[in-house]
Design a protein around this motif. Sequence first.
Motif, PDB file in Angstrom:
ATOM      1  N   UNK A  31      18.145  21.375  19.794  1.00  0.00           N
ATOM      2  CA  UNK A  31      17.283  21.178  18.640  1.00  0.00           C
ATOM      3  C   UNK A  31      18.091  20.760  17.416  1.00  0.00           C
ATOM      4  N   UNK A  32      17.554  19.822  16.646  1.00  0.00           N
ATOM      5  CA  UNK A  32      18.283  19.270  15.501  1.00  0.00           C
ATOM      6  C   UNK A  32      18.587  20.343  14.452  1.00  0.00           C
ATOM      7  N   UNK A  33      17.553  21.095  14.036  1.00  0.00           N
ATOM      8  CA  UNK A  33      17.770  22.119  13.011  1.00  0.00           C
ATOM      9  C   UNK A  33      18.728  23.189  13.513  1.00  0.00           C
ATOM     10  N   UNK A  34      18.640  23.526  14.791  1.00  0.00           N
ATOM     11  CA  UNK A  34      19.548  24.516  15.378  1.00  0.00           C
ATOM     12  C   UNK A  34      21.001  24.068  15.213  1.00  0.00           C
ATOM     13  N   UNK A  35      21.300  22.819  15.570  1.00  0.00           N
ATOM     14  CA  UNK A  35      22.677  22.309  15.471  1.00  0.00           C
ATOM     15  C   UNK A  35      23.131  22.231  14.014  1.00  0.00           C
ATOM     16  N   UNK A  54      20.064  10.956   8.435  1.00  0.00           N
ATOM     17  CA  UNK A  54      20.716  10.843   7.126  1.00  0.00           C
ATOM     18  C   UNK A  54      21.270  12.195   6.677  1.00  0.00           C
ATOM     19  N   UNK A  55      20.501  13.253   6.873  1.00  0.00           N
ATOM     20  CA  UNK A  55      20.955  14.577   6.418  1.00  0.00           C
ATOM     21  C   UNK A  55      22.258  14.967   7.112  1.00  0.00           C
ATOM     22  N   UNK A  56      22.313  14.755   8.427  1.00  0.00           N
ATOM     23  CA  UNK A  56      23.534  15.082   9.169  1.00  0.00           C
ATOM     24  C   UNK A  56      24.684  14.174   8.738  1.00  0.00           C
ATOM     25  N   UNK A  57      24.393  12.893   8.504  1.00  0.00           N
ATOM     26  CA  UNK A  57      25.442  11.949   8.098  1.00  0.00           C
ATOM     27  C   UNK A  57      26.008  12.304   6.730  1.00  0.00           C
ATOM     28  N   UNK A  58      25.133  12.674   5.789  1.00  0.00           N
ATOM     29  CA  UNK A  58      25.596  13.034   4.442  1.00  0.00           C
ATOM     30  C   UNK A  58      26.449  14.296   4.496  1.00  0.00           C
ATOM     31  N   UNK A  59      26.009  15.279   5.278  1.00  0.00           N
ATOM     32  CA  UNK A  59      26.774  16.521   5.393  1.00  0.00           C
ATOM     33  C   UNK A  59      28.130  16.245   6.049  1.00  0.00           C
ATOM     34  N   UNK A  60      28.147  15.362   7.059  1.00  0.00           N
ATOM     35  CA  UNK A  60      29.401  14.990   7.717  1.00  0.00           C
ATOM     36  C   UNK A  60      30.348  14.316   6.731  1.00  0.00           C
ATOM     37  N   UNK A  97      28.792  15.980  14.664  1.00  0.00           N
ATOM     38  CA  UNK A  97      29.008  14.773  15.478  1.00  0.00           C
ATOM     39  C   UNK A  97      28.065  14.750  16.673  1.00  0.00           C
ATOM     40  N   UNK A  98      27.751  15.928  17.209  1.00  0.00           N
ATOM     41  CA  UNK A  98      26.764  15.991  18.294  1.00  0.00           C
ATOM     42  C   UNK A  98      25.398  15.532  17.787  1.00  0.00           C
ATOM     43  N   UNK A  99      25.062  15.923  16.562  1.00  0.00           N
ATOM     44  CA  UNK A  99      23.797  15.490  15.972  1.00  0.00           C
ATOM     45  C   UNK A  99      23.766  13.970  15.784  1.00  0.00           C
ATOM     46  N   UNK A 100      24.851  13.423  15.246  1.00  0.00           N
ATOM     47  CA  UNK A 100      24.892  11.979  14.987  1.00  0.00           C
ATOM     48  C   UNK A 100      24.950  11.165  16.271  1.00  0.00           C
TER      49      UNK A 100
END
Length: 569
Positions: free
Chosen positions: A316-320, A352-358, A342-345
Motif C-alpha cells: 500500500x502506498x500510504x503504508x510505505x 509527486x509526494x514520494x518524489x518530493x520527499x525523496x 524508492x520502492x514507491x517511485x
Amino acid sequence: MPLSRSPLLVWILLGVYLGMSCGTGAPVREVPIAIPQAAAPPVPLRIPERGGIGDEIRALIEQGTPSALLQAQELIRVRELGSTEFGRVMNAVILSLIQNLYPQLPAYLPALQSQTHSYSRILRNVREGTYTPAPPNTQDYLELVLPVLAFGSDLRPYSPEQLAQALQDLRRAEEINPRSPLSPYFQGRIYEHRDRPQRALSAYTRAQELSVEYYPAVLGQVRVLHSLGQKQEALKLLQDLLIQFPDNKVIKEQLARTYYAEGDWSRAESALAELLQHEEANPSLLLLYAHTLVEQGQFFKALPWLDRYGALDGTNRLYLLLRARIQYEGYHNRDAALTYLRALLKADPADVEAAVYTAELLLGSSREEEYGQGRELLQTLLQTEAPALSVLDLVFRDAVQREDWEAARPFTARLLEADRSRYLLDAAKVEQGIGNTQAAFAYAQEWHDRHPADQEGALVYISILIDLGQRDSARRLIESHLPLSERTVKAEYYYLRSRMARTEAAALQDLRSSLFEDPRNLHALMGMVEYYRHHQDEQRLRYYLDQIPNLAPVKPSASVEAPAKRGPY
C-alpha cells in the motif's frame, strides 16, 4: 373451499423462497442490461387483512427508520406470517433496506429461492447490481424505491440515463407517500453523485426532517457540507448526531474520518482507537490510526499498528510512505527511508509526494552523489508543465537554506498566494537578502503584526528596522524581548544591539554578552573577527577564526574569512 385456504396452496407457498444473501452484497463490477424475457407475469402479493396488519407492516417499512423496520419484522414474527408469501417477501425487503441503510444492525435471513413476484425480482436484481426501472403505471411505493438499492454506495458504474430514470421514479414515490424519508434520501444520493450539492442538501434535509431517527440523511448532509467547504457545520452535525446515537459505529467512523480529513490528529486518534477496540483487524482503520500517530510524532507507538497492517498489505502506498517517515523522522535513518521511497517511485514514478520527499532527503545528504541526485530530481519535478505546490515549496526552501536569494525570489509570489501566513517570513528574508529593504520591511512587519510573540520573526523584523535606520524602534523591541528569551535567542538580540552601539566599547560588550549566552553564535563570532581584524589583533583574530569553520554552513564559495551566514541579518 376458498382458494386462499387451500392446503395445496399453503404447501406451494411454503416452498417459495427468495434468493437473498445475509451479507452487505459483493462489489458491483458491471451493470448488466435488463433483457425482457417471456416469463410468468408478476404475482401480486396476497396481503393479509388489507387495511389491517398488512398495511401496517407496509407503512412501517416505508418509514424506513431502524425502529420501524425492526417493528415490522417483529409484527411478521408475532403474527406468524413468516411462512407466508407476504411475510417472506416483506422480511426480504426489510433485510435489503437494513443492509443498505443500517449495516451496523444485525440482520439475517436464510437463503430463499422463489422469484415469481415483483418484489422478489427487484431484490434479485439488487443483489446482482442491476438497476431495473419500476413499471410506468405502478402506484406501489416500494416498487418505485427498491430498485435504487442496486446502486449501493458507488453510483459510478451506472449511466446518466439510469440515474435520471431513478430520479423520476423516486419523485413519483415521494408524491405517493410524502411522509417517507426513503425517496428524498435516495434522491439526495443521486444528486450528490451528479455533483449537484445544493439539490442533494435539500433532499437530505427533507428526509431528515421527516424523521429525527433517520440518520443516513444527516450523514449525507455532512458529506455535502464538507464538499462545500462548510466543515465546521458538518462537524457540528456529526457531533450532535453522535450524542443522539452514542453507540452507533457508522456515525463514530464517519466522525473519526472527518477528524482525520481535517488533520485534527489528536481527536482522530481517540476516535479511531475506540473503533479499533471492536474492529481490531479492520485494515482501513489500522492504517488511518497509524497515520494519526505518525503525524503527532508518535513514531514508536505507530510501529506495531503498521506491522499489523503490513501483514495484510505490504504494498500500500500510504503504508510505505509512513514506513519511510518513521525511519527518517523517528530513527533518523535516511538510507532506510530512501529504500521505502524508492520502492514507491518504482511502483509509480509519477507519485509527486514520494518524489518530493525523496528529493528532500537526498538534498540533506552529506554524500555528494546523493546530493546531486536530489538536485537532479528536483529539477525534473520543476520542469513539468504545472509543478505541484509541494515542488515549488521544496525549491524555495532549498534556495532559502542555501541563501541563494535570487533563486528563491521567482517562487515567492506564488507561494504567498497559496499560503500567505506560512511564507511571509521567508519572503522577508529573501527581499532583505536581495537588498530590497522596503519590500522586506512590509513582509516582516505583516508577520510581526500577526505573530508578535514569534522570536524568529522578531529577529528578522528588528534587523530590517536597523537596515532602514529606525534604531529607536529596534532598541525598544530588543529591550522588550530580551528578558523573556531563551539563551540562544538572547545571543541574537545582543548581536543585533551591537550593530547599533554608539561606541566600539559598547559594541564589544554586546558581542561578548552574545557569546556568553551562546558561545557558538555565528553572528557574534563574525562580529568579533571583524572587530579584531580592524584592530589588527592577530592572536585574538586567529582564536575566533578557528571556531568558525565548524559552525558555518559549507558552500563551495565560502572561505574562512567570509563564511556563509545562517540568515539574512
